[in-house]
Motif scaffolding. Structure first.
Motif, PDB file in Angstrom:
ATOM      1  N   SER A   1      -5.113   4.538  15.306  1.00 18.30           N
ATOM      2  CA  SER A   1      -4.825   3.456  14.366  1.00 18.30           C
ATOM      3  C   SER A   1      -5.785   3.474  13.174  1.00 18.30           C
ATOM      4  CB  SER A   1      -4.941   2.093  15.063  1.00 18.30           C
ATOM      5  OG  SER A   1      -4.086   2.040  16.159  1.00 18.30           O
ATOM      6  N   PHE A   2      -7.032   3.836  13.416  1.00 16.62           N
ATOM      7  CA  PHE A   2      -8.060   3.788  12.376  1.00 16.62           C
ATOM      8  C   PHE A   2      -8.034   5.029  11.479  1.00 16.62           C
ATOM      9  CE2 PHE A   2     -12.702   4.560  11.348  1.00 16.62           C
ATOM     10  CZ  PHE A   2     -12.812   3.567  10.391  1.00 16.62           C
ATOM     11  N   ASP A   3      -7.888   6.197  12.076  1.00 18.50           N
ATOM     12  CA  ASP A   3      -8.005   7.436  11.308  1.00 18.50           C
ATOM     13  C   ASP A   3      -7.062   8.490  11.907  1.00 18.50           C
ATOM     14  OD1 ASP A   3      -8.745   9.661   9.892  1.00 18.50           O
ATOM     15  OD2 ASP A   3     -10.903   9.388  10.159  1.00 18.50           O
ATOM     16  N   ARG A   4      -5.839   8.482  11.443  1.00 16.38           N
ATOM     17  CA  ARG A   4      -4.809   9.358  12.024  1.00 16.38           C
ATOM     18  C   ARG A   4      -5.165  10.828  11.845  1.00 16.38           C
ATOM     19  NH1 ARG A   4      -0.664   5.816  12.917  1.00 16.38           N
ATOM     20  NH2 ARG A   4       1.013   7.257  13.380  1.00 16.38           N
ATOM     21  N   ASP A   5      -5.724  11.176  10.671  1.00 19.57           N
ATOM     22  CA  ASP A   5      -6.035  12.585  10.419  1.00 19.57           C
ATOM     23  C   ASP A   5      -7.109  13.089  11.384  1.00 19.57           C
ATOM     24  OD1 ASP A   5      -4.187  12.501   8.439  1.00 19.57           O
ATOM     25  OD2 ASP A   5      -5.606  12.573   6.771  1.00 19.57           O
ATOM     26  N   ALA A   6      -8.170  12.291  11.554  1.00 15.09           N
ATOM     27  CA  ALA A   6      -9.237  12.693  12.473  1.00 15.09           C
ATOM     28  C   ALA A   6      -8.680  12.773  13.897  1.00 15.09           C
ATOM     29  CB  ALA A   6     -10.396  11.706  12.411  1.00 15.09           C
ATOM     30  N   ALA A   7      -7.820  11.818  14.247  1.00 16.26           N
ATOM     31  CA  ALA A   7      -7.219  11.826  15.590  1.00 16.26           C
ATOM     32  C   ALA A   7      -6.438  13.121  15.792  1.00 16.26           C
ATOM     33  CB  ALA A   7      -6.301  10.618  15.757  1.00 16.26           C
ATOM     34  N   HIS A   8      -5.692  13.531  14.762  1.00 16.06           N
ATOM     35  CA  HIS A   8      -4.910  14.771  14.852  1.00 16.06           C
ATOM     36  C   HIS A   8      -5.844  15.961  15.069  1.00 16.06           C
ATOM     37  CE1 HIS A   8      -1.631  17.581  13.834  1.00 16.06           C
ATOM     38  NE2 HIS A   8      -2.625  18.288  13.330  1.00 16.06           N
ATOM     39  N   VAL A   9      -6.914  16.013  14.258  1.00 15.14           N
ATOM     40  CA  VAL A   9      -7.862  17.134  14.359  1.00 15.14           C
ATOM     41  C   VAL A   9      -8.492  17.164  15.752  1.00 15.14           C
ATOM     42  CG1 VAL A   9     -10.059  18.014  13.466  1.00 15.14           C
ATOM     43  CG2 VAL A   9      -8.317  17.174  11.883  1.00 15.14           C
ATOM     44  N   GLN A  10      -8.691  15.983  16.349  1.00 14.61           N
ATOM     45  CA  GLN A  10      -9.316  15.925  17.672  1.00 14.61           C
ATOM     46  C   GLN A  10      -8.304  16.095  18.806  1.00 14.61           C
ATOM     47  OE1 GLN A  10     -12.388  12.667  15.955  1.00 14.61           O
ATOM     48  NE2 GLN A  10     -12.239  12.649  18.176  1.00 14.61           N
ATOM     49  N   GLY A  11      -7.054  16.384  18.439  1.00 12.83           N
ATOM     50  CA  GLY A  11      -6.066  16.753  19.460  1.00 12.83           C
ATOM     51  C   GLY A  11      -5.217  15.616  19.988  1.00 12.83           C
ATOM     52  N   PHE A  12      -5.193  14.464  19.296  1.00 16.65           N
ATOM     53  CA  PHE A  12      -4.379  13.343  19.761  1.00 16.65           C
ATOM     54  C   PHE A  12      -3.089  13.250  18.959  1.00 16.65           C
ATOM     55  CE2 PHE A  12      -8.748  12.293  20.785  1.00 16.65           C
ATOM     56  CZ  PHE A  12      -8.638  12.032  22.137  1.00 16.65           C
ATOM     57  N   SER A  13      -1.995  13.014  19.652  1.00 13.99           N
ATOM     58  CA  SER A  13      -0.709  12.916  18.971  1.00 13.99           C
ATOM     59  C   SER A  13      -0.472  11.462  18.531  1.00 13.99           C
ATOM     60  CB  SER A  13       0.397  13.374  19.927  1.00 13.99           C
ATOM     61  OG  SER A  13       1.614  12.804  19.531  1.00 13.99           O
ATOM     62  N   SER A  14      -0.433  11.255  17.225  1.00 12.46           N
ATOM     63  CA  SER A  14      -0.202   9.907  16.700  1.00 12.46           C
ATOM     64  C   SER A  14       1.138   9.367  17.188  1.00 12.46           C
ATOM     65  CB  SER A  14      -0.191   9.911  15.176  1.00 12.46           C
ATOM     66  OG  SER A  14      -1.392  10.396  14.692  1.00 12.46           O
ATOM     67  N   ALA A  15       2.151  10.253  17.215  1.00  8.80           N
ATOM     68  CA  ALA A  15       3.496   9.808  17.602  1.00  8.80           C
ATOM     69  C   ALA A  15       3.489   9.275  19.036  1.00  8.80           C
ATOM     70  CB  ALA A  15       4.483  10.956  17.458  1.00  8.80           C
ATOM     71  N   THR A  16       2.792   9.993  19.932  1.00  7.26           N
ATOM     72  CA  THR A  16       2.747   9.564  21.332  1.00  7.26           C
ATOM     73  C   THR A  16       2.037   8.216  21.454  1.00  7.26           C
ATOM     74  OG1 THR A  16       2.624  11.872  21.960  1.00  7.26           O
ATOM     75  CG2 THR A  16       2.038  10.280  23.650  1.00  7.26           C
ATOM     76  N   TYR A  17       0.909   8.091  20.762  1.00  4.96           N
ATOM     77  CA  TYR A  17       0.149   6.839  20.865  1.00  4.96           C
ATOM     78  C   TYR A  17       0.908   5.682  20.216  1.00  4.96           C
ATOM     79  CZ  TYR A  17      -3.894   8.656  23.230  1.00  4.96           C
ATOM     80  OH  TYR A  17      -4.719   9.173  24.196  1.00  4.96           O
ATOM     81  N   ASP A  18       1.613   5.962  19.123  1.00  8.05           N
ATOM     82  CA  ASP A  18       2.420   4.908  18.499  1.00  8.05           C
ATOM     83  C   ASP A  18       3.513   4.438  19.463  1.00  8.05           C
ATOM     84  OD1 ASP A  18       0.971   4.912  16.206  1.00  8.05           O
ATOM     85  OD2 ASP A  18       2.375   6.117  15.035  1.00  8.05           O
ATOM     86  N   LEU A  19       4.133   5.422  20.140  1.00  4.97           N
ATOM     87  CA  LEU A  19       5.193   5.075  21.086  1.00  4.97           C
ATOM     88  C   LEU A  19       4.627   4.211  22.221  1.00  4.97           C
ATOM     89  CD1 LEU A  19       8.163   5.501  21.967  1.00  4.97           C
ATOM     90  CD2 LEU A  19       7.399   7.474  23.264  1.00  4.97           C
ATOM     91  N   LEU A  20       3.450   4.622  22.736  1.00  2.00           N
ATOM     92  CA  LEU A  20       2.820   3.841  23.807  1.00  2.00           C
ATOM     93  C   LEU A  20       2.531   2.417  23.341  1.00  2.00           C
ATOM     94  CD1 LEU A  20       0.280   6.396  25.293  1.00  2.00           C
ATOM     95  CD2 LEU A  20       2.055   5.179  26.551  1.00  2.00           C
ATOM     96  N   PHE A  21       2.051   2.305  22.109  1.00  2.00           N
ATOM     97  CA  PHE A  21       1.735   0.976  21.583  1.00  2.00           C
ATOM     98  C   PHE A  21       3.000   0.139  21.443  1.00  2.00           C
ATOM     99  CE2 PHE A  21       0.699  -1.833  17.839  1.00  2.00           C
ATOM    100  CZ  PHE A  21      -0.044  -2.730  18.591  1.00  2.00           C
ATOM    101  N   HIS A  22       4.072   0.789  21.005  1.00  2.00           N
ATOM    102  CA  HIS A  22       5.322   0.050  20.862  1.00  2.00           C
ATOM    103  C   HIS A  22       5.865  -0.399  22.224  1.00  2.00           C
ATOM    104  CE1 HIS A  22       5.927   2.050  16.705  1.00  2.00           C
ATOM    105  NE2 HIS A  22       5.280   0.920  16.621  1.00  2.00           N
ATOM    106  N   ILE A  23       5.672   0.436  23.248  1.00  2.00           N
ATOM    107  CA  ILE A  23       6.096   0.034  24.598  1.00  2.00           C
ATOM    108  C   ILE A  23       5.283  -1.187  25.053  1.00  2.00           C
ATOM    109  CG2 ILE A  23       6.098   0.731  27.033  1.00  2.00           C
ATOM    110  CD1 ILE A  23       6.770   3.588  26.039  1.00  2.00           C
ATOM    111  N   MET A  24       3.947  -1.097  24.828  1.00  2.00           N
ATOM    112  CA  MET A  24       3.074  -2.216  25.216  1.00  2.00           C
ATOM    113  C   MET A  24       3.477  -3.490  24.470  1.00  2.00           C
ATOM    114  SD  MET A  24      -0.836  -0.953  25.204  1.00  2.00           S
ATOM    115  CE  MET A  24      -1.076   0.777  25.128  1.00  2.00           C
ATOM    116  N   ALA A  25       3.612  -3.352  23.141  1.00  2.00           N
ATOM    117  CA  ALA A  25       3.897  -4.525  22.305  1.00  2.00           C
ATOM    118  C   ALA A  25       5.271  -5.094  22.647  1.00  2.00           C
ATOM    119  CB  ALA A  25       3.823  -4.149  20.829  1.00  2.00           C
TER     120      ALA A  25
END
Lengths: 290, 214
Positions: free
Chosen positions: A177-201
């Motif tokens: 949520s804070f830094d998508r580019d850094a998250a990508h570089v560190q190996g995290f999929s923004s799409a997956t985390y967004d989906l998880l957040f949408h499921i939670m919300a």
């Protein structure tokens, strides 16, 4: 004290549901607020309400569920959640898709349009199911009307799932949520985390609207973050302040609404605002070092 | 001979429907320190985002060394000041490596955060709110975050833009030190003179773009 024990004996399930909501909804709201998606938190509960109304309109097609409604004043919660959570989840996915597809479009505009559409759909569906009108009206007043033992188990199961997802993915979600580019570089999929957040919300808002009503859900989602942001020096403080404020307001609202004979939802929202104002004034008047 | 970390071959870079750089070929080795310069809009950030893997080439190919570990320092202005992260919490983010969800931080992890902050002379600010720092302080914190784990190639997006001379010196010294210890560096800047004292290769993307237009 007498009031409290009386309230507990009459509405233990409702009280427990309100406390569970006061923990999980503000955490979701806090993140929506920081991601500048607060409008989403306003539109999505309206979709949940439309989902509930659609569920009520379709009820005559299911005679056994209809009978349950006549016996208890509401259909089974699992049936309603299918519509409330489903509509919330669907709305979140559609908004996410629009945001991704149209780089130059006004996402807020889409949400505002969605809010209007969902509001209109709720009223049309309710027109087809006049008996559901009473239930929706009670939900609007935040009376935790469907809070029996069955409701409590479903709420705890849904919030349990949300808690599990939060416990496992919260830090990754904050990074994305804070830094998508850094998250990508560190190996995290923004799409997956967004989906998880949408499921939670979607799940938390859906169950919240069903049991507390949209007004109280809006209040719990956003009044805490709005108050806590200027006071917090870290994310940990931010979320802790939100939850403390919400727990205090939901707890105090029970005896106050009982004594003044006022609907629980609006009283809680008013208390959230009062506590926010008190905390802000106390923060401004605090002694400073140096 | 240091190993090849990253290679672009005849790559078109940009966004779907909007090619910014055409037929670019570039090889980055372990010992390289490459400075990307050029006018606004010439494609510096596009190239950086492509090297980071955020924007895949539209055409041509990009290859990365197996197990390549990237570090990234964004421009501090890109980050939303609404998030009330503390300085220590921002640096702690650098310890996470996906795709597995990040673990809860232990005492040892916080000690590493403190060490990271010491590297950029920001240890006294650990409990302050990140968004309330000056631009130079934020940039130093982001540099500390990017090196919380061993890094083969560090990419920095205008790390010295709009910051005070002290912060600029700390950042460039830290980057030079990392380069001396074998980390490859790609640095985007508007002001090549800021890195003139460092031994770097310079790629002027305005010239590349002009070459292509001709």
């Amino acid at each position: 004290m007498e009031t409290l024990s009386l309230l507990w004996s009459m509405m233990a399930e409702g009280i427990l549901i309100s406390f569970a909501s006061a923990i999980f909804l503000p955490l979701i709201g806090g993140l929506l607020y920081l991601r500048r998606q607060a409008f989403l938190g306003v539109a999505v509960p309206q979709f949940s309400a439309a989902g509930i109304a659609a569920g009520l309109a379709l009820l005559p097609n299911f005679p056994s569920l209809q009978q349950n409604f006549l016996d208890h004043g509401h259909p089974p919660l699992s049936y309603l959640f299918l519509f409330a959570g489903g509509a919330a989840g669907l709305a979140l996915l559609i908004f996410a898709w629009i945001e991704k597809r149209s780089r130059h479009a006004s996402v807020e505009g889409h949400m505002a349009a969605g809010f209007a559409l969902a509001g209109a759909a709720s009223l049309i569906f309710l027109e087809w199911s006049p008996s559901g009108g009473t239930l929706v009206d009670t939900l609007q007043r935040g009376s935790v009307v469907v809070a029996d033992h069955h409701a409590l188990s479903i709420v705890l199961a849904i919030f349990g799932l949300v808690a599990l997802l939060q416990w496992r993915y919260w830090r990754g979600l904050l990074l994305v949520s804070f830094d998508r580019d850094a998250a990508h570089v560190q190996g995290f999929s923004s799409a997956t985390y967004d989906l998880l957040f949408h499921i939670m919300a979607g799940s938390a808002i859906g169950i919240g609207v069903m049991t507390l009503g949209p007004v109280l859900v809006f209040g719990l989602l956003f009044l805490g973050p709005w108050m806590s942001r200027p006071l917090a020096n870290s994310m940990r403080q931010f979320f802790a302040l939100i939850v403390i404020n919400s727990l205090l307001a939901t707890g105090l609202a029970w005896p106050i609404s009982f004594h003044l004979d006022l609907p629980y939802g609006p009283v809680t929202v008013a208390l959230l605002a009062v506590l926010a104002a008190v905390a802000s004034v106390a923060f401004k008047l605090r002694p400073r070092r140096g | 001979m240091s190993r090849t970390l990253l290679e672009l071959v005849n790559a078109d870079l940009g966004y779907p429907g909007e090619t910014v750089l055409r037929q670019l070929s570039l090889t980055l080795n372990g010992a390289d320190f490459l400075t990307l310069v050029g006018e606004n809009g010439c494609g510096k950030s596009t190239l950086l985002r492509s090297l980071l893997g955020i924007l895949p080439p539209l055409r041509g190919r990009m290859t990365r060394a197996t197990g390549l570990r990237l570090g990234y320092v964004p421009q501090q202005l890109q980050l939303d000041s609404l998030f009330p992260f503390s300085v220590a919490e921002v640096v702690a983010m650098g310890q996470a490596r996906g795709p597995k969800p990040p673990q809860r931080l232990k005492e040892m992890d916080w000690q590493r955060v403190e060490e990271g902050l010491r590297t950029v002379d920001m240890q006294a600010h650990a409990s302050k709110q990140f968004s309330r720092l000056s631009g130079g302080q934020k940039q130093r914190v982001l540099l500390a975050r990017s090196i919380m784990q061993p890094v083969d190639l560090l990419l920095l997006d205008e790390p010295t833009a709009g910051i005070d001379p002290d912060a600029e010196k700390t950042i460039l010294n830290t980057v030079a030190e990392l380069h001396r210890h074998g980390t490859g560096v790609v640095l985007v800047t508007h002001h090549p003179q800021t890195v003139s004292q460092l031994q770097t290769k310079v790629l002027n993307l305005s010239e590349v773009a002009n070459e292509w237009k001709r």
